[in-house]
Design an enzyme around this catalytic site. Structure first.
Site, PDB file in Angstrom:
ATOM      1  N   CYS A  16       0.833  -1.207   0.000  1.00  0.00           N
ATOM      2  CA  CYS A  16       0.000   0.000   0.000  1.00  0.00           C
ATOM      3  C   CYS A  16       0.871   1.261   0.000  1.00  0.00           C
ATOM      4  CB  CYS A  16      -0.989  -0.023   1.170  1.00  0.00           C
ATOM      5  SG  CYS A  16      -2.373   1.122   0.953  1.00  0.00           S
ATOM      6  N   HIS A  66      -3.622  -5.176   0.672  1.00  0.00           N
ATOM      7  CA  HIS A  66      -3.132  -5.487   2.017  1.00  0.00           C
ATOM      8  C   HIS A  66      -3.124  -7.000   2.248  1.00  0.00           C
ATOM      9  CE1 HIS A  66      -2.694  -1.557   4.002  1.00  0.00           C
ATOM     10  NE2 HIS A  66      -3.632  -1.156   3.164  1.00  0.00           N
ATOM     11  N   GLU A  76      -1.546  -8.731   4.333  1.00  0.00           N
ATOM     12  CA  GLU A  76      -1.530  -9.086   5.757  1.00  0.00           C
ATOM     13  C   GLU A  76      -2.935  -9.200   6.335  1.00  0.00           C
ATOM     14  OE1 GLU A  76      -2.131  -4.689   5.951  1.00  0.00           O
ATOM     15  OE2 GLU A  76      -1.053  -6.081   4.629  1.00  0.00           O
TER      16      GLU A  76
END
Length: 249
Positions: A129, A229, A231
């Site tokens: 990001c 993202h 994660e």
């Protein structure tokens, strides 16, 4: 860097330990216990993703001095450039859009220096990001400051404070494509994106509106950046690939 050095185990991996993966952090006011103070912050999913992939996470707060950046990079096996606030548009020659967040000069300065040191050292990295945007600016590129104006919708951050999702198409011949395949549904939360690509960067994934969703640094040992993202999702293959490369596997 010679081909003999590329792909070699890093300092931790050579000692038989899990590779050390640095992760950049936010620097924001925070509250814990009786305290309200400026703190180096990182959402837990970043560190958990690195650990579950087999690495040891090391948090990298944005230091005021840049004197230790080269030494820091020399002691790590890989880097995750985490998400966060908007990059100061003056760093890519643009005026501030009314929707662009407040400047964070210390974090911008630290992460731009870190990216340049990473590239010079050929250190494996995964930029996420804001991290992808920092990489692009460090390579001389520019950003789209407010996507809803550019693309006419808010699908990249559909609800305030809630991670959304959308599909991306991926170049099957790219490293990202070899890891994830030619399409994926990805967790998303961003209002800016890559505009003019920086030197040596190649776009390798796109949303349906043609917003660039991933880039790779050509000629780098393992240089990946994604606008989404990873994660925040269940698919940890990008982290696994980073940790494997950092370990010299």
């Amino acid at each position: 860097m010679s081909e003999a050095v590329r792909g070699a185990p890093g300092p931790a991996a050579e000692a038989g330990a899990p590779p050390l993966i640095g992760i950049t952090t936010y620097q924001e006011p925070a509250r814990w216990g009786v305290w309200v103070r400026e703190a180096a912050l990182l959402p837990a999913p970043y560190a958990r993703s690195v650990e579950r992939a087999g690495g040891t996470p090391v948090l990298l707060p944005p230091t005021a001095s840049l004197r230790g950046v080269d030494a820091l990079v020399a002691r790590l096996d890989g880097i995750v450039l985490a998400g966060g606030g908007d990059v100061d548009p003056s760093l890519y020659g643009a005026s501030r859009h009314r929707q662009t967040g407040p400047p964070q000069p210390q974090r911008d300065r630290f992460e731009l220096a870190l990216v340049r040191a990473i590239v010079a050292a050929d250190l494996p990295f995964l930029a996420i990001c804001r991290g992808m945007q920092v990489l692009n600016v460090a390579r001389g590129g520019a950003l789209i400051q407010h996507l809803p104006e550019a693309v006419g919708h808010e699908d990249h951050a559909p609800e305030t404070g809630i991670v959304g999702s959308h599909p991306v198409q991926i170049s099957a011949t790219s490293l990202v494509g070899k890891i994830l395949g030619d399409a994926a549904d990805v967790p998303t939360y961003h209002h800016q994106a890559v505009g003019r690509l920086g030197k040596g960067l190649t776009a390798v994934a796109w949303a349906r509106d043609q917003v660039v969703e991933a880039v790779e640094l050509q000629g780098h040992r393992f240089g990946l950046a994604v606008q989404w993202h990873p994660e925040e999702g269940d698919d940890k293959r990008l982290f696994e690939a980073l940790v494997a490369e950092a370990a010299g596997r």
